[in-house]
Design a protein around this motif. Structure first.
Motif, PDB file in Angstrom:
ATOM      1  N   ILE A  82       0.827  -1.212   0.000  1.00 41.43           N
ATOM      2  CA  ILE A  82       0.000   0.000   0.000  1.00 41.43           C
ATOM      3  C   ILE A  82       0.860   1.261   0.000  1.00 41.43           C
ATOM      4  O   ILE A  82       0.552   2.221  -0.702  1.00 41.43           O
ATOM      5  N   MET A  83       1.939   1.283   0.779  1.00 41.83           N
ATOM      6  CA  MET A  83       2.774   2.479   0.950  1.00 41.83           C
ATOM      7  C   MET A  83       3.568   2.751  -0.325  1.00 41.83           C
ATOM      8  O   MET A  83       4.261   1.879  -0.812  1.00 41.83           O
ATOM      9  N   PRO A  84       3.451   3.978  -0.858  1.00 42.70           N
ATOM     10  CA  PRO A  84       4.227   4.306  -2.055  1.00 42.70           C
ATOM     11  C   PRO A  84       5.709   4.439  -1.713  1.00 42.70           C
ATOM     12  O   PRO A  84       6.080   4.653  -0.565  1.00 42.70           O
ATOM     13  N   GLY A  85       6.534   4.302  -2.727  1.00 39.21           N
ATOM     14  CA  GLY A  85       7.973   4.437  -2.533  1.00 39.21           C
ATOM     15  C   GLY A  85       8.665   3.100  -2.627  1.00 39.21           C
ATOM     16  O   GLY A  85       8.043   2.046  -2.739  1.00 39.21           O
ATOM     17  N   LYS A  86       9.983   3.156  -2.592  1.00 37.04           N
ATOM     18  CA  LYS A  86      10.796   1.960  -2.722  1.00 37.04           C
ATOM     19  C   LYS A  86      10.980   1.308  -1.353  1.00 37.04           C
ATOM     20  O   LYS A  86      11.436   1.947  -0.415  1.00 37.04           O
ATOM     21  N   ASN A  87      10.628   0.053  -1.245  1.00 39.54           N
ATOM     22  CA  ASN A  87      10.739  -0.706  -0.006  1.00 39.54           C
ATOM     23  C   ASN A  87      11.591  -1.938  -0.261  1.00 39.54           C
ATOM     24  O   ASN A  87      11.100  -2.957  -0.707  1.00 39.54           O
ATOM     25  N   ASN A  88      12.885  -1.832   0.028  1.00 42.67           N
ATOM     26  CA  ASN A  88      13.811  -2.926  -0.254  1.00 42.67           C
ATOM     27  C   ASN A  88      14.080  -3.831   0.931  1.00 42.67           C
ATOM     28  O   ASN A  88      15.091  -4.488   0.984  1.00 42.67           O
ATOM     29  N   SER A  89      13.211  -3.851   1.900  1.00 40.01           N
ATOM     30  CA  SER A  89      13.443  -4.696   3.066  1.00 40.01           C
ATOM     31  C   SER A  89      13.052  -6.137   2.748  1.00 40.01           C
ATOM     32  O   SER A  89      12.190  -6.405   1.926  1.00 40.01           O
ATOM     33  N   GLY A  90      13.695  -7.058   3.441  1.00 35.99           N
ATOM     34  CA  GLY A  90      13.460  -8.478   3.210  1.00 35.99           C
ATOM     35  C   GLY A  90      12.325  -9.044   4.043  1.00 35.99           C
ATOM     36  O   GLY A  90      11.561  -8.320   4.686  1.00 35.99           O
ATOM     37  N   LEU A  91      12.264 -10.351   4.039  1.00 35.04           N
ATOM     38  CA  LEU A  91      11.198 -11.081   4.714  1.00 35.04           C
ATOM     39  C   LEU A  91      11.209 -10.851   6.226  1.00 35.04           C
ATOM     40  O   LEU A  91      10.157 -10.653   6.833  1.00 35.04           O
ATOM     41  N   VAL A  92      12.385 -10.857   6.825  1.00 32.30           N
ATOM     42  CA  VAL A  92      12.483 -10.691   8.280  1.00 32.30           C
ATOM     43  C   VAL A  92      12.035  -9.288   8.688  1.00 32.30           C
ATOM     44  O   VAL A  92      11.242  -9.129   9.633  1.00 32.30           O
ATOM     45  N   ILE A  93      12.523  -8.263   7.996  1.00 32.98           N
ATOM     46  CA  ILE A  93      12.126  -6.875   8.311  1.00 32.98           C
ATOM     47  C   ILE A  93      10.631  -6.688   8.079  1.00 32.98           C
ATOM     48  O   ILE A  93       9.949  -6.027   8.872  1.00 32.98           O
ATOM     49  N   THR A  94      10.107  -7.282   7.014  1.00 28.73           N
ATOM     50  CA  THR A  94       8.670  -7.182   6.734  1.00 28.73           C
ATOM     51  C   THR A  94       7.860  -7.809   7.859  1.00 28.73           C
ATOM     52  O   THR A  94       6.854  -7.248   8.304  1.00 28.73           O
ATOM     53  N   THR A  95       8.297  -8.954   8.354  1.00 26.59           N
ATOM     54  CA  THR A  95       7.596  -9.618   9.450  1.00 26.59           C
ATOM     55  C   THR A  95       7.675  -8.796  10.732  1.00 26.59           C
ATOM     56  O   THR A  95       6.662  -8.602  11.412  1.00 26.59           O
ATOM     57  N   ILE A  96       8.858  -8.289  11.044  1.00 25.03           N
ATOM     58  CA  ILE A  96       9.019  -7.445  12.234  1.00 25.03           C
ATOM     59  C   ILE A  96       8.158  -6.198  12.112  1.00 25.03           C
ATOM     60  O   ILE A  96       7.490  -5.797  13.071  1.00 25.03           O
ATOM     61  N   LEU A  97       8.165  -5.590  10.930  1.00 22.25           N
ATOM     62  CA  LEU A  97       7.337  -4.416  10.662  1.00 22.25           C
ATOM     63  C   LEU A  97       5.861  -4.720  10.930  1.00 22.25           C
ATOM     64  O   LEU A  97       5.166  -3.940  11.572  1.00 22.25           O
ATOM     65  N   GLY A  98       5.396  -5.865  10.471  1.00 25.64           N
ATOM     66  CA  GLY A  98       3.996  -6.239  10.661  1.00 25.64           C
ATOM     67  C   GLY A  98       3.646  -6.509  12.110  1.00 25.64           C
ATOM     68  O   GLY A  98       2.591  -6.095  12.594  1.00 25.64           O
ATOM     69  N   VAL A  99       4.535  -7.206  12.830  1.00 26.06           N
ATOM     70  CA  VAL A  99       4.269  -7.507  14.240  1.00 26.06           C
ATOM     71  C   VAL A  99       4.278  -6.224  15.064  1.00 26.06           C
ATOM     72  O   VAL A  99       3.365  -5.974  15.872  1.00 26.06           O
ATOM     73  N   VAL A 100       5.291  -5.386  14.857  1.00 27.23           N
ATOM     74  CA  VAL A 100       5.347  -4.104  15.572  1.00 27.23           C
ATOM     75  C   VAL A 100       4.153  -3.233  15.168  1.00 27.23           C
ATOM     76  O   VAL A 100       3.551  -2.565  16.005  1.00 27.23           O
ATOM     77  N   GLY A 101       3.806  -3.266  13.879  1.00 24.07           N
ATOM     78  CA  GLY A 101       2.644  -2.518  13.404  1.00 24.07           C
ATOM     79  C   GLY A 101       1.355  -2.974  14.058  1.00 24.07           C
ATOM     80  O   GLY A 101       0.485  -2.160  14.389  1.00 24.07           O
ATOM     81  N   ALA A 102       1.213  -4.281  14.265  1.00 19.60           N
ATOM     82  CA  ALA A 102       0.012  -4.798  14.937  1.00 19.60           C
ATOM     83  C   ALA A 102      -0.052  -4.299  16.373  1.00 19.60           C
ATOM     84  O   ALA A 102      -1.123  -3.912  16.861  1.00 19.60           O
ATOM     85  N   VAL A 103       1.090  -4.267  17.041  1.00 18.19           N
ATOM     86  CA  VAL A 103       1.130  -3.768  18.421  1.00 18.19           C
ATOM     87  C   VAL A 103       0.804  -2.276  18.450  1.00 18.19           C
ATOM     88  O   VAL A 103      -0.018  -1.817  19.252  1.00 18.19           O
ATOM     89  N   VAL A 104       1.452  -1.512  17.559  1.00 21.22           N
ATOM     90  CA  VAL A 104       1.202  -0.065  17.488  1.00 21.22           C
ATOM     91  C   VAL A 104      -0.253   0.213  17.102  1.00 21.22           C
ATOM     92  O   VAL A 104      -0.920   1.046  17.715  1.00 21.22           O
ATOM     93  N   GLY A 105      -0.744  -0.495  16.091  1.00 18.91           N
ATOM     94  CA  GLY A 105      -2.137  -0.321  15.674  1.00 18.91           C
ATOM     95  C   GLY A 105      -3.110  -0.678  16.777  1.00 18.91           C
ATOM     96  O   GLY A 105      -4.114   0.014  16.989  1.00 18.91           O
ATOM     97  N   GLY A 106      -2.815  -1.752  17.518  1.00 16.58           N
ATOM     98  CA  GLY A 106      -3.664  -2.131  18.642  1.00 16.58           C
ATOM     99  C   GLY A 106      -3.665  -1.078  19.733  1.00 16.58           C
ATOM    100  O   GLY A 106      -4.704  -0.758  20.311  1.00 16.58           O
TER     101      GLY A 106
END
Length: 85
Positions: free
Chosen positions: A21-45
């Motif tokens: 969804i986010m525009p721009g270049k996102n060159n992070s890998g699988l681990v960073i994407t997973t960490i981003l999602g888990v932290v995002g779920a905590v922040v969103g919650g």
């Protein structure tokens, strides 16, 4: 309460959708994407609970929306920090 494997899968899906969804270049890998999602779920919650709208409490549409919004916030901050370094 979600198990560790559930949080990892949930975070991976939320992080991948936020990166899509986010525009721009996102060159992070699988681990960073997973960490981003888990932290995002905590922040969103935390944000949604603060505003009285609910929390992340399992695999359901409402939790995914909250997690993706949180992951978008975390991704935005991550991109700003990465751009300045």
């Amino acid at each position: 309460m979600m198990g560790l494997l559930s949080w990892i899968i949930f975070g991976l899906i939320a992080g991948a959708l936020a990166k899509w969804i986010m525009p721009g270049k996102n060159n992070s890998g699988l681990v960073i994407t997973t960490i981003l999602g888990v932290v995002g779920a905590v922040v969103g919650g935390w944000i949604s609970t603060f505003f009285g709208m609910g929390k992340v409490d399992g695999f359901n549409i409402g939790s995914f929306v909250v997690a993706i919004i949180g992951a978008l916030v975390v991704l935005f901050i991550y991109q700003k920090i990465k751009a300045n370094s």
